[in-house]
Structures are given as C-alpha cells and as structure tokens.
Design a protein around this motif. Structure first.
Motif, mmCIF file in Angstrom:
data_model
loop_
_atom_site.group_PDB
_atom_site.id
_atom_site.type_symbol
_atom_site.label_atom_id
_atom_site.label_comp_id
_atom_site.label_asym_id
_atom_site.label_seq_id
_atom_site.Cartn_x
_atom_site.Cartn_y
_atom_site.Cartn_z
ATOM 1 N N GLU A 6 -4.436 52.554 18.817
ATOM 2 C CA GLU A 6 -3.236 51.740 18.666
ATOM 3 C C GLU A 6 -2.396 52.223 17.487
ATOM 4 O O GLU A 6 -2.924 52.755 16.509
ATOM 5 C CB GLU A 6 -3.597 50.268 18.432
ATOM 6 N N CYS A 22 -0.589 52.066 22.595
ATOM 7 C CA CYS A 22 -2.021 52.337 22.694
ATOM 8 C C CYS A 22 -2.191 53.587 23.544
ATOM 9 O O CYS A 22 -1.991 53.549 24.760
ATOM 10 C CB CYS A 22 -2.749 51.154 23.309
ATOM 11 N N TYR A 35 -5.117 45.593 28.657
ATOM 12 C CA TYR A 35 -4.970 44.314 27.970
ATOM 13 C C TYR A 35 -4.636 44.537 26.502
ATOM 14 O O TYR A 35 -5.115 45.496 25.882
ATOM 15 C CB TYR A 35 -6.263 43.513 28.061
ATOM 16 N N TRP A 36 -3.830 43.618 25.960
ATOM 17 C CA TRP A 36 -3.623 43.518 24.519
ATOM 18 C C TRP A 36 -4.219 42.192 24.060
ATOM 19 O O TRP A 36 -3.943 41.141 24.635
ATOM 20 C CB TRP A 36 -2.148 43.550 24.159
ATOM 21 N N ARG A 38 -5.303 39.932 20.281
ATOM 22 C CA ARG A 38 -5.059 39.869 18.851
ATOM 23 C C ARG A 38 -6.145 39.030 18.190
ATOM 24 O O ARG A 38 -6.713 38.113 18.801
ATOM 25 C CB ARG A 38 -3.679 39.310 18.523
ATOM 26 N N ILE A 70 4.885 43.621 27.963
ATOM 27 C CA ILE A 70 3.883 44.674 28.105
ATOM 28 C C ILE A 70 4.363 45.665 29.157
ATOM 29 O O ILE A 70 4.960 45.278 30.168
ATOM 30 C CB ILE A 70 2.497 44.089 28.473
ATOM 31 N N LEU A 81 3.312 47.346 23.861
ATOM 32 C CA LEU A 81 3.573 45.923 23.695
ATOM 33 C C LEU A 81 4.806 45.777 22.813
ATOM 34 O O LEU A 81 4.760 46.077 21.615
ATOM 35 C CB LEU A 81 2.395 45.189 23.067
ATOM 36 N N TYR A 94 -3.861 43.618 16.258
ATOM 37 C CA TYR A 94 -3.642 43.742 17.694
ATOM 38 C C TYR A 94 -4.487 44.891 18.234
ATOM 39 O O TYR A 94 -4.455 46.014 17.701
ATOM 40 C CB TYR A 94 -2.156 43.963 17.991
ATOM 41 N N CYS A 96 -6.109 46.983 21.729
ATOM 42 C CA CYS A 96 -5.968 47.408 23.110
ATOM 43 C C CYS A 96 -7.350 47.371 23.768
ATOM 44 O O CYS A 96 -8.351 47.693 23.120
ATOM 45 C CB CYS A 96 -5.403 48.827 23.080
#
Length: 120
Positions: A6, A22, A35-36, A38, A70, A81, A94, A96
């Motif tokens: 990332e 990412c 997917y992201w 946090r 996204i 993102l 954040y 990935c």
C-alpha cells in the motif's frame, strides 16, 4: 510469493482528499475480489470497501459511502481507494486484502498498510 504494498497515505486536513494504491504480485489479480480495511487504535478492524474481480460491483461501509471510491486496474494488478471529504474519524491504518489461491492453497493476504491521519 504474494505481495500487497500500500501507498498514498499521509497527513491531511479535514475535508481533504487522498488516493491510496495497493500494488500486488504473486497471484492472478484479475480473478479475485479485493478489499480495503482500516484499523484505528482501540477499534476493531473495519472493511471500508470491496470490489469484484472485474470491477463491476463496488461496495462500501456506511461510514464511507458517498465519500470513498474503490477502483482497480487489472492490467497493473493494482487496486485504488480514493477518499474525499475526510474527517478525523477516518484516521486509521489502511490495509489491502485478498483471499487468494496459490500453489500453497487458499488464504488471506494482507499488506503492511498505509497510515492516514486527518487533523487540522
């Protein structure tokens, strides 16, 4: 070897924007949803956005819907993102994520994350 790296985090004022990236390698990127997540101190890890393998079905947590976008570039094996109208509640690391199958089998893979700090 699966790698997720990332970048793009930083310090931003409330109302500002950032674009996270990412970059991935080691698996068939175009075959998997991405997917992201946090992670904020003293809070549970939260999924903020997801995108299908072909990019056609983005989804968002209620807390970011309408502010985050996204996207993905399958040719570059990269997921993005875009974060707009940031507020202090968006401060977090954040990460990935992908659940992918390789010769070793299927498992979750995570990057190291990139820190986003929203502060005046």
């Amino acid at each position: 070897q699966v790698q997720l790296v990332e970048s793009g985090g930083g310090l931003v004022q409330p109302g500002g924007s950032l674009r996270l990236s990412c970059e991935t390698s080691g698996f068939s990127f175009g075959s998997y949803a991405m997917y992201w997540y946090r992670q904020a101190p003293k809070k549970a890890r939260e999924m903020v956005a997801s995108i299908s393998s072909d990019g056609g079905r983005p989804d968002y947590a209620d807390s970011v819907r309408g502010r985050f976008l996204i996207s993905r570039d399958n040719a570059k094996s990269t997921v993005f993102l875009e974060m707009n109208n940031l507020n202090e509640d968006d401060t977090a690391r954040y990460l990935c994520n992908v659940f992918a199958f390789t010769s070793s089998g299927g498992q979750d893979y995570w990057g190291q994350g990139t820190q986003v700090t929203v502060s005046s």
